[in-house]
Design a protein around this motif. Structure first.
Motif, PDB file in Angstrom:
ATOM      1  N   ALA A 147       0.842  -1.196   0.000  1.00  0.00           N
ATOM      2  CA  ALA A 147       0.000   0.000   0.000  1.00  0.00           C
ATOM      3  C   ALA A 147       0.877   1.245   0.000  1.00  0.00           C
ATOM      4  O   ALA A 147       2.005   1.238   0.508  1.00  0.00           O
ATOM      5  CB  ALA A 147      -0.910   0.006   1.226  1.00  0.00           C
ATOM      6  N   ALA A 195      -7.521  -3.271  -4.459  1.00  0.00           N
ATOM      7  CA  ALA A 195      -8.059  -2.139  -3.707  1.00  0.00           C
ATOM      8  C   ALA A 195      -7.210  -0.903  -3.945  1.00  0.00           C
ATOM      9  O   ALA A 195      -6.075  -0.971  -4.430  1.00  0.00           O
ATOM     10  CB  ALA A 195      -8.108  -2.483  -2.220  1.00  0.00           C
ATOM     11  N   SER A 196      -7.758   0.258  -3.595  1.00  0.00           N
ATOM     12  CA  SER A 196      -7.051   1.517  -3.761  1.00  0.00           C
ATOM     13  C   SER A 196      -5.723   1.489  -3.012  1.00  0.00           C
ATOM     14  O   SER A 196      -5.581   0.808  -1.994  1.00  0.00           O
ATOM     15  CB  SER A 196      -7.909   2.674  -3.256  1.00  0.00           C
ATOM     16  OG  SER A 196      -8.230   2.503  -1.887  1.00  0.00           O
ATOM     17  N   GLU A 197      -4.740   2.234  -3.519  1.00  0.00           N
ATOM     18  CA  GLU A 197      -3.390   2.186  -2.952  1.00  0.00           C
ATOM     19  C   GLU A 197      -3.336   2.627  -1.497  1.00  0.00           C
ATOM     20  O   GLU A 197      -2.439   2.218  -0.759  1.00  0.00           O
ATOM     21  CB  GLU A 197      -2.431   3.033  -3.786  1.00  0.00           C
ATOM     22  CG  GLU A 197      -2.049   2.414  -5.112  1.00  0.00           C
ATOM     23  CD  GLU A 197      -0.814   3.068  -5.726  1.00  0.00           C
ATOM     24  OE1 GLU A 197      -0.315   4.051  -5.135  1.00  0.00           O
ATOM     25  OE2 GLU A 197      -0.349   2.594  -6.776  1.00  0.00           O
ATOM     26  N   ASP A 198      -4.301   3.450  -1.058  1.00  0.00           N
ATOM     27  CA  ASP A 198      -4.278   3.944   0.317  1.00  0.00           C
ATOM     28  C   ASP A 198      -5.300   3.244   1.198  1.00  0.00           C
ATOM     29  O   ASP A 198      -5.673   3.737   2.267  1.00  0.00           O
ATOM     30  CB  ASP A 198      -4.513   5.451   0.344  1.00  0.00           C
ATOM     31  CG  ASP A 198      -5.852   5.858  -0.269  1.00  0.00           C
ATOM     32  OD1 ASP A 198      -6.523   4.988  -0.872  1.00  0.00           O
ATOM     33  OD2 ASP A 198      -6.220   7.040  -0.152  1.00  0.00           O
ATOM     34  N   ALA A 199      -5.777   2.062   0.785  1.00  0.00           N
ATOM     35  CA  ALA A 199      -6.727   1.302   1.605  1.00  0.00           C
ATOM     36  C   ALA A 199      -6.100   0.952   2.947  1.00  0.00           C
ATOM     37  O   ALA A 199      -4.897   0.697   3.039  1.00  0.00           O
ATOM     38  CB  ALA A 199      -7.153   0.035   0.874  1.00  0.00           C
ATOM     39  N   ARG A 228      -4.837  -3.154   2.334  1.00  0.00           N
ATOM     40  CA  ARG A 228      -4.883  -3.264   0.875  1.00  0.00           C
ATOM     41  C   ARG A 228      -4.772  -4.724   0.439  1.00  0.00           C
ATOM     42  O   ARG A 228      -3.921  -5.471   0.929  1.00  0.00           O
ATOM     43  CB  ARG A 228      -3.757  -2.446   0.240  1.00  0.00           C
ATOM     44  CG  ARG A 228      -3.989  -2.279  -1.267  1.00  0.00           C
ATOM     45  CD  ARG A 228      -2.936  -1.450  -1.939  1.00  0.00           C
ATOM     46  NE  ARG A 228      -3.341  -1.197  -3.315  1.00  0.00           N
ATOM     47  CZ  ARG A 228      -2.508  -1.145  -4.350  1.00  0.00           C
ATOM     48  NH1 ARG A 228      -1.209  -1.316  -4.151  1.00  0.00           N
ATOM     49  NH2 ARG A 228      -2.958  -0.917  -5.560  1.00  0.00           N
TER      50      ARG A 228
END
Length: 477
Positions: free
Chosen positions: A201, A221-225, A228
């Protein structure tokens, strides 16, 4: 679907019956553990009469309960079902296992190890059972068990050389490529298998993240989850993998050596970084008193965080733990017992920092050494003059145990470039949401899976992580 058990001795896969968590419980139920069981059920549980306690939980759940109490009872019921699976070695068998390596070992020596909290145990139906990996904990302190084979010292010289280079150069960077995989070999044709694998992440020390390859029809998932993952849903596939590359930058600052240069912070603390996150990050009366004593007379946030780190690394002994879902109030229990593993120590540091008014938060993922890769947890803390810094309490405690004071000091304020960060919050949910009960409701380092909505247990999954490549790259702070 069939339960899959992988024998560590021969790698054979054995079918054992229905798979997955068949108990009506979910990860969020574990947020309510501090509600507490009714006293008559708690007495049964504490005495080890788990079957009777589970039956009492069933009778209670059949009533119209408050939602928080019902969640707590479901979680506690599940914990009682899981306990005998991990505390599975009887006293006689434990002594026999030690004698296989140390023939002269006596019953009295075993009782002494129990009394000195060197072996974790539970009473189950009137009989003492110890944690299934108790031998690993004993090997951590070879002077106490001189007849056992000690832990391997492989890699220590290479690690210390890397840390010395990091300190002399002001930091190190690595570009790392990992391949993670999970399979559910017992899934039957047509059953819906869902899988989640942790991936790197975006965070303060990690960047340039690329997913190089993955099983088809997956999503990332989004990089800042907060946790992740790469994830899949399939009725035809039972095995999934993802290969990814990232850069890790590990700056070095001598936190014990004097004045520190100001460091701009692009990531200001949030209110949640100074608050409770019950049941495990809880400002209990004892933790409040202990923290007040440890930081007595200190006002500077950096001094407070350092005093907490010093206390924990000098007093907490490393011991292997059962799955965290079996633990009570993790930070408070650690402060009382003075033992724990990496995640237990990290949570205790985070909790005490927050009590002291120092923002602190969770990080976890993998420790990626050139010769081995494995799960690991640590912490971040924030001061106005430094921004966010790291603290690895378990590595600091290990350094104290080995008499390496320089390394103990290193891990206050610093880490190393042998890391992969996938999670930035304890008990973070997945994107997309996990259906059912996770193997680990708090963290995600090796992956999770479910079959037709039933969460898979550890013995039902085959999970691996492989280091494909580690490259040295120029460091720039």
């Amino acid at each position: 679907m069939a339960v899959i058990n992988v024998s560590p001795a021969d790698g054979k896969v054995i079918a054992e019956g229905p798979v997955g968590c068949l108990v009506d419980v979910c990860c969020d139920d574990f947020r309510h553990l501090d509600i507490g069981l009714p006293p008559e059920i708690l007495r049964l549980k504490d005495a080890g009469y788990l079957s009777q306690a589970i039956e009492a939980c069933d009778r209670l759940l059949a009533q119209d309960l408050d939602s928080s109490l019902a969640a707590c009872v479901r979680a506690e019921r599940y914990r009682m079902i899981e306990t005998p699976l991990h505390f599975s070695v009887s006293r006689d068998r434990a002594i026999e296992m030690i004698r296989e390596e140390w023939p002269e070992f006596t019953d009295e020596q075993f009782d002494d190890l129990i009394e000195r909290k060197r072996i974790d145990w539970r009473f189950i139906d009137g009989e003492l059972f110890v944690l299934d990996n108790f031998l690993d904990s004993l090997r951590v302190y070879p002077k106490e068990v001189p007849g056992l084979r000690p832990d391997s010292a492989d890699g220590i010289a290479l690690r210390n050389q890397m840390l010395e280079e990091m300190e002399s150069q002001g930091g190190l960077s690595r570009t790392i490529t990992l391949k993670a995989s999970v399979s559910v070999p017992g899934a039957l044709e047509g059953e819906a298998v869902r899988a989640w694998l942790p991936v790197a992440a975006t965070c303060r020390q990690q960047s340039h993240i690329e997913v190089l390859d993955m099983t088809s029809e997956g999503t990332v998932a989004s990089e800042d989850a907060s946790a992740r993952t790469a994830s899949w849903t399939s009725s035809t596939k039972h095995s999934f993998s993802v290969t990814y590359r990232y850069q890790i930058d590990a700056a070095y600052r001598d936190i014990y050596g004097g004045a520190l240069p100001a460091h701009p912070c692009m990531d200001a603390p949030l209110p949640e970084d100074t608050s409770e996150d019950r049941p495990h990050i809880a400002f209990t009366p004892y933790l409040r008193q202990l923290t007040e004593r440890v930081i007595d007379g200190l006002e500077d946030p950096l001094d407070c965080a350092r005093a907490i780190y010093d206390y924990l690394t000098q007093h907490i002994d490393y011991r292997y733990q059962p799955p965290y879902l079996l633990l009570g109030s993790i930070a408070d229990d650690c402060a009382h017992s003075l033992r724990g593993d990496c995640g237990v120590m990290a949570l205790t540091f985070i909790t005490m920092c927050r009590i002291a008014g120092v923002p602190a938060r969770w990080q976890s993922g993998l420790y990626v050494a050139p010769d081995s890769v494995g799960p690991h947890d640590w912490a971040e803390f924030y001061t106005p003059q430094t921004g966010w810094l790291n603290a690895d309490v378990s590595f600091g405690s290990s350094a104290r145990r080995m008499g390496e004071e320089w390394r103990r000091r290193h891990y206050f304020g610093n880490l190393d470039p042998w890391r992969m960060v996938a999670n930035c919050r304890f008990q973070a949910g997945f994107e997309p949401v996990f259906n059912g009960m996770r193997e680990d409701p708090y963290d995600n380092q090796m992956g999770e899976a479910s079959v037709d909505g039933r969460g898979c247990r550890q013995r039902e999954m085959l999970r691996t992580v492989e280091l494909i490549e580690m490259l040295e790259v120029p460091f720039s702070d």
